[in-house]
Design a protein around this motif. Structure first.
Motif, PDB file in Angstrom:
ATOM      1  N   TRP A 117       0.370  -1.388   0.320  1.00  9.00           N
ATOM      2  CA  TRP A 117      -0.095  -0.640   0.201  1.00  9.00           C
ATOM      3  C   TRP A 117       0.896   1.048  -0.073  1.00  9.00           C
ATOM      4  CZ3 TRP A 117      -4.458   2.323  -1.047  1.00  9.00           C
ATOM      5  CH2 TRP A 117      -4.680   3.043  -0.201  1.00  9.00           C
ATOM      6  N   LEU A 118       1.793   1.238   0.517  1.00 14.87           N
ATOM      7  CA  LEU A 118       2.644   2.622   0.586  1.00 14.87           C
ATOM      8  C   LEU A 118       3.614   2.957  -0.818  1.00 14.87           C
ATOM      9  CD1 LEU A 118       3.837   2.132   4.401  1.00 14.87           C
ATOM     10  CD2 LEU A 118       2.610   3.704   3.793  1.00 14.87           C
ATOM     11  N   LEU A 119       4.145   2.008  -0.983  1.00 14.39           N
ATOM     12  CA  LEU A 119       4.593   1.784  -2.809  1.00 14.39           C
ATOM     13  C   LEU A 119       3.417   1.913  -3.464  1.00 14.39           C
ATOM     14  CD1 LEU A 119       6.369  -1.136  -2.315  1.00 14.39           C
ATOM     15  CD2 LEU A 119       7.718   1.146  -2.313  1.00 14.39           C
ATOM     16  N   LEU A 120       2.590   1.792  -3.550  1.00 14.55           N
ATOM     17  CA  LEU A 120       1.676   1.644  -3.494  1.00 14.55           C
ATOM     18  C   LEU A 120       1.062   3.403  -4.128  1.00 14.55           C
ATOM     19  CD1 LEU A 120      -1.310   1.358  -6.275  1.00 14.55           C
ATOM     20  CD2 LEU A 120      -2.493   0.284  -4.311  1.00 14.55           C
ATOM     21  N   VAL A 121       1.201   4.275  -2.944  1.00 15.44           N
ATOM     22  CA  VAL A 121       0.468   5.430  -2.589  1.00 15.44           C
ATOM     23  C   VAL A 121       1.749   6.479  -3.568  1.00 15.44           C
ATOM     24  CG1 VAL A 121       0.637   7.613  -1.157  1.00 15.44           C
ATOM     25  CG2 VAL A 121      -0.764   5.042  -0.438  1.00 15.44           C
ATOM     26  N   LYS A 122       3.065   5.557  -3.529  1.00 19.58           N
ATOM     27  CA  LYS A 122       4.522   5.914  -3.633  1.00 19.58           C
ATOM     28  C   LYS A 122       4.468   6.665  -5.317  1.00 19.58           C
ATOM     29  CE  LYS A 122       8.248   4.224  -4.677  1.00 19.58           C
ATOM     30  NZ  LYS A 122       8.081   4.548  -5.852  1.00 19.58           N
ATOM     31  N   GLU A 123       3.124   5.328  -5.798  1.00 17.06           N
ATOM     32  CA  GLU A 123       3.446   5.515  -7.791  1.00 17.06           C
ATOM     33  C   GLU A 123       2.465   6.242  -8.172  1.00 17.06           C
ATOM     34  OE1 GLU A 123       5.456   3.632  -9.502  1.00 17.06           O
ATOM     35  OE2 GLU A 123       6.658   2.341  -7.861  1.00 17.06           O
ATOM     36  N   LEU A 124       1.468   6.493  -7.118  1.00 20.45           N
ATOM     37  CA  LEU A 124       0.411   7.313  -8.071  1.00 20.45           C
ATOM     38  C   LEU A 124       1.305   8.328  -8.074  1.00 20.45           C
ATOM     39  CD1 LEU A 124      -2.516   5.540  -5.997  1.00 20.45           C
ATOM     40  CD2 LEU A 124      -1.848   5.929  -8.710  1.00 20.45           C
ATOM     41  N   HIS A 125       1.908   9.267  -6.390  1.00 17.23           N
ATOM     42  CA  HIS A 125       2.624   9.880  -6.176  1.00 17.23           C
ATOM     43  C   HIS A 125       3.146  10.861  -7.155  1.00 17.23           C
ATOM     44  CE1 HIS A 125       0.749  12.188  -2.500  1.00 17.23           C
ATOM     45  NE2 HIS A 125       1.126  10.610  -1.443  1.00 17.23           N
ATOM     46  N   SER A 126       4.286   9.506  -8.054  1.00 17.51           N
ATOM     47  CA  SER A 126       5.016   9.979  -8.975  1.00 17.51           C
ATOM     48  C   SER A 126       4.670  10.342 -10.054  1.00 17.51           C
ATOM     49  CB  SER A 126       6.181   8.551  -9.377  1.00 17.51           C
ATOM     50  OG  SER A 126       6.381   8.655  -8.129  1.00 17.51           O
ATOM     51  N   LEU A 127       3.608   9.301 -10.587  1.00  9.51           N
ATOM     52  CA  LEU A 127       2.720  10.233 -11.611  1.00  9.51           C
ATOM     53  C   LEU A 127       2.190  11.374 -11.175  1.00  9.51           C
ATOM     54  CD1 LEU A 127       1.480   9.289 -14.208  1.00  9.51           C
ATOM     55  CD2 LEU A 127      -0.497   7.685 -13.022  1.00  9.51           C
ATOM     56  N   TRP A 128       1.835  11.492 -10.061  1.00  9.16           N
ATOM     57  CA  TRP A 128       1.101  12.977 -10.255  1.00  9.16           C
ATOM     58  C   TRP A 128       1.708  14.101 -10.009  1.00  9.16           C
ATOM     59  CZ3 TRP A 128      -3.810  15.066 -10.396  1.00  9.16           C
ATOM     60  CH2 TRP A 128      -3.743  16.469  -9.613  1.00  9.16           C
ATOM     61  N   ARG A 129       2.881  13.594  -9.999  1.00  5.48           N
ATOM     62  CA  ARG A 129       4.621  14.193  -9.891  1.00  5.48           C
ATOM     63  C   ARG A 129       4.689  14.870 -11.693  1.00  5.48           C
ATOM     64  NH1 ARG A 129       5.812  12.935  -5.316  1.00  5.48           N
ATOM     65  NH2 ARG A 129       7.496  11.689  -5.930  1.00  5.48           N
ATOM     66  N   ASP A 130       4.663  13.921 -12.558  1.00 11.30           N
ATOM     67  CA  ASP A 130       5.238  13.737 -13.953  1.00 11.30           C
ATOM     68  C   ASP A 130       3.815  14.682 -14.892  1.00 11.30           C
ATOM     69  OD1 ASP A 130       6.169  13.710 -16.010  1.00 11.30           O
ATOM     70  OD2 ASP A 130       6.956  11.031 -16.106  1.00 11.30           O
ATOM     71  N   ARG A 131       4.112  15.266 -15.115  1.00 15.17           N
ATOM     72  CA  ARG A 131       2.768  16.201 -15.643  1.00 15.17           C
ATOM     73  C   ARG A 131       2.730  16.352 -16.934  1.00 15.17           C
ATOM     74  NH1 ARG A 131       0.620  20.063 -12.164  1.00 15.17           N
ATOM     75  NH2 ARG A 131       0.774  18.435  -9.757  1.00 15.17           N
ATOM     76  N   PHE A 132       3.454  15.831 -17.280  1.00 10.79           N
ATOM     77  CA  PHE A 132       3.602  15.586 -18.971  1.00 10.79           C
ATOM     78  C   PHE A 132       2.939  14.575 -18.806  1.00 10.79           C
ATOM     79  CE2 PHE A 132       5.136  12.971 -22.824  1.00 10.79           C
ATOM     80  CZ  PHE A 132       4.820  13.993 -23.373  1.00 10.79           C
ATOM     81  N   MET A 133       3.578  13.161 -18.202  1.00  7.19           N
ATOM     82  CA  MET A 133       2.774  11.609 -18.576  1.00  7.19           C
ATOM     83  C   MET A 133       1.726  11.950 -18.125  1.00  7.19           C
ATOM     84  SD  MET A 133       3.341   8.464 -19.606  1.00  7.19           S
ATOM     85  CE  MET A 133       5.232   8.094 -19.401  1.00  7.19           C
ATOM     86  N   LEU A 134       1.123  12.843 -17.278  1.00  4.27           N
ATOM     87  CA  LEU A 134      -0.059  12.575 -16.395  1.00  4.27           C
ATOM     88  C   LEU A 134      -1.292  13.264 -17.556  1.00  4.27           C
ATOM     89  CD1 LEU A 134      -2.071  12.201 -14.071  1.00  4.27           C
ATOM     90  CD2 LEU A 134      -1.329  14.801 -13.479  1.00  4.27           C
ATOM     91  N   GLY A 135      -0.832  14.092 -18.678  1.00  4.75           N
ATOM     92  CA  GLY A 135      -1.122  15.133 -19.384  1.00  4.75           C
ATOM     93  C   GLY A 135      -1.660  14.006 -20.918  1.00  4.75           C
ATOM     94  N   LEU A 136      -0.435  13.793 -20.899  1.00  7.53           N
ATOM     95  CA  LEU A 136      -0.509  12.185 -22.010  1.00  7.53           C
ATOM     96  C   LEU A 136      -1.857  11.147 -21.768  1.00  7.53           C
ATOM     97  CD1 LEU A 136      -0.034  10.746 -24.392  1.00  7.53           C
ATOM     98  CD2 LEU A 136       1.880   9.747 -23.459  1.00  7.53           C
ATOM     99  N   VAL A 137      -2.101  10.994 -20.336  1.00 10.82           N
ATOM    100  CA  VAL A 137      -3.158   9.388 -20.070  1.00 10.82           C
ATOM    101  C   VAL A 137      -4.543  10.231 -19.877  1.00 10.82           C
ATOM    102  CG1 VAL A 137      -3.574   8.281 -18.098  1.00 10.82           C
ATOM    103  CG2 VAL A 137      -1.145   8.665 -18.812  1.00 10.82           C
ATOM    104  N   LEU A 138      -4.219  11.929 -19.672  1.00 11.18           N
ATOM    105  CA  LEU A 138      -5.762  12.366 -19.519  1.00 11.18           C
ATOM    106  C   LEU A 138      -6.227  11.681 -20.929  1.00 11.18           C
ATOM    107  CD1 LEU A 138      -5.374  14.611 -17.078  1.00 11.18           C
ATOM    108  CD2 LEU A 138      -7.039  12.461 -16.762  1.00 11.18           C
TER     109      LEU A 138
END
Length: 371
Positions: A5-26
């Motif tokens: 669970w802690l590692l999962l939260v870390k992965e979600l935070h990493s994606l949230w901070r990567d705005r380019f990748m987040l924008g691509l996904v959306l």
């Protein structure tokens, strides 16, 4: 589970901070689905057509009037000498040449000829339009000869009923295939990119100093990416396909999302595997193209499996992508229930589980090499 669970939260935070990748996904699950649904049309729509009316009779006028919107633009009256220039300049896709005395010859029992010229560089509209124009011309000739269509004289009456897509809307098909394609591409890319991002930023070494197991690290990346893709899939299905495009969802949305979970189990594991092979983000992109592009092309979503050579059909049926496309179409288009699609779903889960174990073995060796 607390570590995962802690590692999962870390992965979600990493994606949230990567705005380019987040924008691509959306973008991929919203605008891209809508654009592909209406940008790739298999329907005859607004095709430019010219008429060389050498007969100028009521019949030739009736044929001209039958070529109406939304299938055709208003027919353009041209002369025989203007045909070559109009088609060379791509101003017209079709030119219908009705010869002089056409109605009189037909009334006299002779068999006059109408010439239809087609610009076949517009391949999709050329094939559909030729068939449609022939049908319209045949109907008008039959109506002229008998005062009604000659359906009653046929030995067999063919009655056509269109199932599952009564309006023959291409956008429903292309939009759904765009969604399925994006599920495949983004789940593989996000998982592999997450591994490469940690490797390039040096955070992977920090994770390895923690008391965590390789399976916990891999599961956190698989679950994190799978959760993001699954939520966006539901939003795209309901918001873009159903609400914006107007596609009716014939089957159970829950069943489709459950099958998507099984499929994401495979694609995220594939992303981990590709991430362990690549040494940089650029190499990951090249491997992604070599692996994911053939998967999508041979999945049966873009072209029917039956149109492929038999050996290729057999080879592609072992792919979870092919199984996923099959049961996704069955659920969303035809309203299939679990007793119909359980075989494809079980195959998807089984192959995904085997590949997860294989990728975990590779991931263990990868982490050992990093230490």
């Amino acid at each position: 589970m607390s570590v995962i669970w802690l590692l999962l939260v870390k992965e979600l935070h990493s994606l949230w901070r990567d705005r380019f990748m987040l924008g691509l996904v959306l973008y991929s699950f919203t605008a891209a689905v809508y654009i592909q649904a209406y940008g790739i049309s298999h329907d005859l729509h607004n095709a430019p057509i010219g008429i060389v009316d050498g007969d100028r009779s009521p019949l030739s006028q009736a044929i001209t009037d039958s070529l109406r919107a939304p299938f055709f633009q208003p027919p353009v009256a041209i002369t025989a000498g203007e045909i070559d220039q109009a088609m060379d300049q791509a101003r017209l896709i079709f030119v219908l040449d009705i010869p002089e005395g056409f109605q009189a010859d037909l009334a006299a029992g002779r068999a006059p000829t109408i010439q239809l010229l087609i610009d076949a560089t517009a391949l999709m509209q050329a094939g559909l339009g030729a068939t449609y124009i022939q049908s319209l011309v045949a109907d008008e000739i039959a109506r002229f000869k008998t005062g009604r269509l000659e359906q009653g004289r046929a030995a067999v009456g063919l009655q056509v009923r269109v199932a599952f897509n009564q309006s023959l809307a291409t956008a429903w098909f292309t939009g759904t295939m765009a969604l399925i394609t994006n599920i495949t591409m983004l789940s593989v890319l996000l998982t592999g990119a997450a591994l490469q991002r940690e490797r390039e930023h040096g955070t992977l070494e920090h994770v390895l100093t923690m008391p965590v197991q390789p399976i916990e690290i891999m599961l956190s990346k698989v679950l994190g990416t799978g959760l993001v893709i699954l939520v966006l899939t539901a939003i795209s299905l309901l918001g873009i396909l159903h609400w914006l495009i107007g596609m009716p969802l014939a089957g159970s949305i829950g069943l489709f999302l459950a099958g998507s979970v099984f499929y994401l189990f495979f694609t995220t594991s594939l992303g981990i595997f590709l991430g362990t092979l690549a040494r940089s983000m650029a190499q990951l992109g090249l491997l992604f193209i070599l692996v994911v592009l053939p998967m999508n092309l041979l999945s049966g979503g873009m072209t029917p499996l039956e149109s492929m050579p038999e050996w290729l059909q057999t080879a592609t049926r072992i792919s979870p992508t092919t199984q996923y496309v099959a049961f996704a179409q069955a659920i969303l288009y035809r309203g299939a229930s679990l007793d119909v699609v359980w075989g494809e779903m079980a195959a998807t889960f089984g192959i995904g589980l085997l590949f997860f174990v294989f990728s975990l073995t590779r991931f263990r060796a990868f982490l050992a090499a990093q230490q």
